[in-house]
Scaffold this active site. Structure first.
Site, PDB file in Angstrom:
ATOM      1  N   ASN A  91     -42.877 -20.326   3.370  1.00  0.00           N
ATOM      2  CA  ASN A  91     -43.514 -19.149   2.788  1.00  0.00           C
ATOM      3  C   ASN A  91     -44.873 -19.586   2.271  1.00  0.00           C
ATOM      4  O   ASN A  91     -44.975 -20.586   1.556  1.00  0.00           O
ATOM      5  CB  ASN A  91     -42.673 -18.591   1.631  1.00  0.00           C
ATOM      6  N   VAL A 100     -43.104 -21.294  -5.866  1.00  0.00           N
ATOM      7  CA  VAL A 100     -43.516 -22.609  -6.348  1.00  0.00           C
ATOM      8  C   VAL A 100     -44.647 -23.051  -5.439  1.00  0.00           C
ATOM      9  O   VAL A 100     -44.463 -23.167  -4.229  1.00  0.00           O
ATOM     10  CB  VAL A 100     -42.360 -23.626  -6.326  1.00  0.00           C
ATOM     11  N   HIS A 104     -43.197 -26.268   0.719  1.00  0.00           N
ATOM     12  CA  HIS A 104     -41.817 -26.666   0.973  1.00  0.00           C
ATOM     13  C   HIS A 104     -41.264 -25.882   2.150  1.00  0.00           C
ATOM     14  O   HIS A 104     -41.623 -24.733   2.364  1.00  0.00           O
ATOM     15  CB  HIS A 104     -40.941 -26.471  -0.268  1.00  0.00           C
ATOM     16  N   HIS A 106     -37.867 -24.393   3.976  1.00  0.00           N
ATOM     17  CA  HIS A 106     -36.478 -23.992   3.781  1.00  0.00           C
ATOM     18  C   HIS A 106     -35.736 -24.284   5.076  1.00  0.00           C
ATOM     19  O   HIS A 106     -36.132 -23.787   6.136  1.00  0.00           O
ATOM     20  CB  HIS A 106     -36.383 -22.482   3.506  1.00  0.00           C
TER      21      HIS A 106
END
Length: 122
Positions: A91, A100, A104, A106
């Site tokens: 995202n 955040v 990252h 997922h």
């Protein structure tokens, strides 16, 4: 201290200041279970060096982006979903749901996933 200088939640998890269910880590990446899973398997893969989002990571350190992708594959293998299939999602920024601002991935799987998540149950 500005937002760009403030330590992120993920940096605190990587440092061991906040507990996490660690799945895998190596010199450049850290993988742990999401606290709000969206599938039977939901693991976050985080580069240990902070970049705000996918675009910044790709422009700033293509090898680290490759490391994140390889760790996602390793997580899928460790979680037993490499053969049945898994999804990797980044995202990027608020409109996409990034909460955040430390890039990252997922890693989702362990069940059939619909177009953008678990299938509707009627």
């Amino acid at each position: 201290m500005s937002d760009s200088e403030a330590e992120t939640l993920f940096e605190r998890i990587i440092a061991g200041e906040i507990p996490a269910d660690v799945v895998y880590q190596d010199d450049t990446t850290f993988a742990f279970r999401d606290i709000r899973p969206q599938a039977k398997v939901h693991v976050l893969v985080v580069p240990k060096k902070r970049y705000r989002n996918l675009g910044e990571l790709a422009a700033g350190d293509p090898q680290l982006l490759a490391d994140v992708a390889l760790t996602a594959r390793k997580v899928a293998e460790l979680e037993g979903i490499a053969e049945s299939g898994y999804r990797v999602v980044f995202n990027t920024d608020s409109d996409a749901g990034q909460t955040v601002f430390h890039v990252h991935a997922h890693v989702l799987g362990g069940e059939p996933l619909g177009l953008f998540g678990a299938p509707d149950e009627d």
